[in-house]
Design a protein around this motif. Structure first.
Motif, PDB file in Angstrom:
ATOM      1  N   ILE A 202       0.836  -1.204   0.000  1.00  0.00           N
ATOM      2  CA  ILE A 202       0.000   0.000   0.000  1.00  0.00           C
ATOM      3  C   ILE A 202       0.871   1.254   0.000  1.00  0.00           C
ATOM      4  CG2 ILE A 202      -1.627   1.339   1.401  1.00  0.00           C
ATOM      5  CD1 ILE A 202      -2.805  -1.428   2.278  1.00  0.00           C
ATOM      6  N   ALA A 203       1.904   1.241   0.829  1.00  0.00           N
ATOM      7  CA  ALA A 203       2.804   2.403   0.896  1.00  0.00           C
ATOM      8  C   ALA A 203       3.527   2.613  -0.429  1.00  0.00           C
ATOM      9  CB  ALA A 203       3.801   2.221   2.030  1.00  0.00           C
ATOM     10  N   GLU A 204       4.012   1.528  -1.035  1.00  0.00           N
ATOM     11  CA  GLU A 204       4.742   1.638  -2.300  1.00  0.00           C
ATOM     12  C   GLU A 204       3.845   2.113  -3.435  1.00  0.00           C
ATOM     13  OE1 GLU A 204       6.389  -2.215  -2.895  1.00  0.00           O
ATOM     14  OE2 GLU A 204       8.119  -1.867  -1.575  1.00  0.00           O
ATOM     15  N   SER A 205       2.574   1.750  -3.389  1.00  0.00           N
ATOM     16  CA  SER A 205       1.654   2.119  -4.469  1.00  0.00           C
ATOM     17  C   SER A 205       1.300   3.596  -4.464  1.00  0.00           C
ATOM     18  CB  SER A 205       0.362   1.307  -4.349  1.00  0.00           C
ATOM     19  OG  SER A 205      -0.426   1.768  -3.254  1.00  0.00           O
ATOM     20  N   GLN A 206       1.404   4.252  -3.302  1.00  0.00           N
ATOM     21  CA  GLN A 206       1.017   5.658  -3.159  1.00  0.00           C
ATOM     22  C   GLN A 206      -0.421   5.879  -3.625  1.00  0.00           C
ATOM     23  OE1 GLN A 206       3.970   8.056  -5.196  1.00  0.00           O
ATOM     24  NE2 GLN A 206       5.635   7.369  -3.873  1.00  0.00           N
ATOM     25  N   VAL A 207      -1.272   4.914  -3.300  1.00  0.00           N
ATOM     26  CA  VAL A 207      -2.635   4.943  -3.820  1.00  0.00           C
ATOM     27  C   VAL A 207      -3.425   6.146  -3.317  1.00  0.00           C
ATOM     28  CG1 VAL A 207      -3.441   3.384  -1.990  1.00  0.00           C
ATOM     29  CG2 VAL A 207      -4.757   3.615  -4.110  1.00  0.00           C
ATOM     30  N   VAL A 208      -3.223   6.533  -2.066  1.00  0.00           N
ATOM     31  CA  VAL A 208      -3.977   7.676  -1.522  1.00  0.00           C
ATOM     32  C   VAL A 208      -3.628   8.940  -2.295  1.00  0.00           C
ATOM     33  CG1 VAL A 208      -4.380   9.105   0.513  1.00  0.00           C
ATOM     34  CG2 VAL A 208      -4.162   6.616   0.755  1.00  0.00           C
ATOM     35  N   GLU A 209      -2.342   9.117  -2.574  1.00  0.00           N
ATOM     36  CA  GLU A 209      -1.912  10.298  -3.323  1.00  0.00           C
ATOM     37  C   GLU A 209      -2.411  10.240  -4.764  1.00  0.00           C
ATOM     38  OE1 GLU A 209       0.521   9.616   0.166  1.00  0.00           O
ATOM     39  OE2 GLU A 209       0.049   8.328  -1.546  1.00  0.00           O
ATOM     40  N   LYS A 210      -2.407   9.049  -5.358  1.00  0.00           N
ATOM     41  CA  LYS A 210      -2.823   8.902  -6.751  1.00  0.00           C
ATOM     42  C   LYS A 210      -4.327   9.167  -6.908  1.00  0.00           C
ATOM     43  CE  LYS A 210      -0.500   7.752  -9.755  1.00  0.00           C
ATOM     44  NZ  LYS A 210       0.261   8.524 -10.783  1.00  0.00           N
ATOM     45  N   VAL A 211      -5.125   8.707  -5.970  1.00  0.00           N
ATOM     46  CA  VAL A 211      -6.569   8.956  -6.025  1.00  0.00           C
ATOM     47  C   VAL A 211      -6.866  10.433  -5.812  1.00  0.00           C
ATOM     48  CG1 VAL A 211      -8.762   8.538  -4.826  1.00  0.00           C
ATOM     49  CG2 VAL A 211      -7.245   6.618  -5.370  1.00  0.00           C
ATOM     50  N   GLY A 212      -6.142  11.055  -4.890  1.00  0.00           N
ATOM     51  CA  GLY A 212      -6.329  12.484  -4.647  1.00  0.00           C
ATOM     52  C   GLY A 212      -7.667  12.791  -4.004  1.00  0.00           C
ATOM     53  N   ASP A 213      -8.307  13.865  -4.448  1.00  0.00           N
ATOM     54  CA  ASP A 213      -9.544  14.304  -3.813  1.00  0.00           C
ATOM     55  C   ASP A 213     -10.782  13.995  -4.639  1.00  0.00           C
ATOM     56  OD1 ASP A 213      -9.256  16.069  -5.882  1.00  0.00           O
ATOM     57  OD2 ASP A 213      -9.183  17.881  -4.646  1.00  0.00           O
ATOM     58  N   THR A 214     -10.660  13.060  -5.595  1.00  0.00           N
ATOM     59  CA  THR A 214     -11.784  12.717  -6.458  1.00  0.00           C
ATOM     60  C   THR A 214     -11.739  11.249  -6.853  1.00  0.00           C
ATOM     61  OG1 THR A 214     -11.606  14.943  -7.433  1.00  0.00           O
ATOM     62  CG2 THR A 214     -13.061  13.385  -8.538  1.00  0.00           C
ATOM     63  N   ASN A 215     -12.886  10.578  -6.799  1.00  0.00           N
ATOM     64  CA  ASN A 215     -13.033   9.249  -7.386  1.00  0.00           C
ATOM     65  C   ASN A 215     -13.699   9.400  -8.748  1.00  0.00           C
ATOM     66  OD1 ASN A 215     -13.725   7.088  -4.517  1.00  0.00           O
ATOM     67  ND2 ASN A 215     -11.831   7.375  -5.648  1.00  0.00           N
ATOM     68  N   HIS A 216     -13.184   8.664  -9.716  1.00  0.00           N
ATOM     69  CA  HIS A 216     -13.702   8.767 -11.079  1.00  0.00           C
ATOM     70  C   HIS A 216     -14.299   7.432 -11.519  1.00  0.00           C
ATOM     71  CE1 HIS A 216     -11.642  12.640 -11.656  1.00  0.00           C
ATOM     72  NE2 HIS A 216     -10.630  12.091 -10.992  1.00  0.00           N
ATOM     73  N   PHE A 217     -15.344   7.530 -12.322  1.00  0.00           N
ATOM     74  CA  PHE A 217     -16.021   6.335 -12.811  1.00  0.00           C
ATOM     75  C   PHE A 217     -16.445   6.522 -14.267  1.00  0.00           C
ATOM     76  CE2 PHE A 217     -16.737   6.711  -8.287  1.00  0.00           C
ATOM     77  CZ  PHE A 217     -16.442   5.447  -7.808  1.00  0.00           C
ATOM     78  N   GLU A 218     -16.394   5.433 -15.013  1.00  0.00           N
ATOM     79  CA  GLU A 218     -17.015   5.363 -16.328  1.00  0.00           C
ATOM     80  C   GLU A 218     -18.391   4.712 -16.158  1.00  0.00           C
ATOM     81  OE1 GLU A 218     -14.619   3.180 -19.065  1.00  0.00           O
ATOM     82  OE2 GLU A 218     -12.760   4.195 -18.515  1.00  0.00           O
ATOM     83  N   PHE A 219     -19.369   5.098 -16.992  1.00  0.00           N
ATOM     84  CA  PHE A 219     -20.674   4.450 -17.016  1.00  0.00           C
ATOM     85  C   PHE A 219     -20.806   3.686 -18.328  1.00  0.00           C
ATOM     86  CE2 PHE A 219     -22.785   7.993 -14.255  1.00  0.00           C
ATOM     87  CZ  PHE A 219     -22.154   7.489 -13.127  1.00  0.00           C
TER      88      PHE A 219
END
Length: 241
Positions: A204-221
């Motif tokens: 989890i730390a190596e992935s930097q997922v929190v930083e990569k997601v940032g302040d928005t979740n994105h979705f395709e429909f």
């Protein structure tokens, strides 16, 4: 409304959409999580000296902790072979997924996009079988099922890597239909969910997922197009209640 997230592994829900799940629950929606495997084949098991079965039980307990942290309405964890979904008869997976959707009758189903974000074949298989089940149920004109959404990371010109080791697949411009703003509270809920995976903290730390997601979740429909993107996954849908 009732929203069902379906992923192949434990932690898939926390690598991004956990913040949206938290916000949807706070907004009064019912939010369910369904994983196809217990994730026991992860390489972490070698560091811990655990068999696939034992590692699966550890990860299952970590998922139970996530369920409690987020306050999910419900959770189901199947035990199909982790890392082997591509070698299964897809009809077996489709039958299990269809049965669960029919039992819950969600208005929205959420899973990985066609490229699986990480490109891992379990993610690709999950996308394909879930989309097929969704289309078959829509062809039968079931009254409850309204939308199929895919968790996405937009291609904004930044590095296609999470940290130094994780190459990700991003959605091309114009494919994002929903950009959901995340409050600090929701981002903290995501961090708490990730922290439940005690055996996966290095990854989890190596992935930097929190930083990569940032302040928005994105979705395709699937089969829909919103330009500009809407800010709510249930935008335009009618509550069956």
């Amino acid at each position: 409304m009732r929203i069902l997230y379906i992923f192949p592994h434990p932690d898939d829900e926390s690598f991004g959409p956990a913040a949206s799940m938290y916000l949807q629950l706070k907004a009064g929606h019912e939010v369910f999580l369904y994983t196809l495997t217990k994730g026991g084949a992860t390489k972490v098991r070698h560091e811990l000296g655990l068999s696939i079965e034992a590692m699966g039980e550890v990860r299952y307990q970590e998922m139970v902790a996530v369920e409690n942290v987020l306050g999910l309405t419900g959770m189901r964890v199947d035990d199909f072979p982790d890392g082997q979904l591509a070698y299964m008869d897809p009809r077996v997976l489709e039958q299990a997924i269809q049965a669960h959707i029919e039992a819950l009758q969600p208005q929205v189903v959420v899973t990985y996009p066609v490229y699986g974000i990480s490109g891992f074949h379990d993610h690709l298989v999950a996308h394909a079988v879930i989309k097929r089940v969704y289309l078959e149920l829509r062809d039968r004109q079931v009254p409850y099922l309204k939308r199929l959404a895919f968790l996405a990371l937009p291609d904004n010109g930044e590095s296609p890597f999470m940290g130094n080791n994780f190459r990700i697949k991003q959605s091309p411009p114009g494919h994002i239909d929903c950009s959901m703003p995340l409050s600090d509270e929701a981002r903290n809920a995501m961090r708490e969910a990730l922290n439940c995976y005690k055996t996966y903290q290095k990854t989890i730390a190596e992935s930097q997922v929190v930083e990569k997601v940032g302040d928005t979740n994105h979705f395709e429909f699937f089969g829909e197009s919103f330009d500009p993107p809407v800010t709510c996954m249930t935008h335009g849908l009618t509550d069956p209640a």
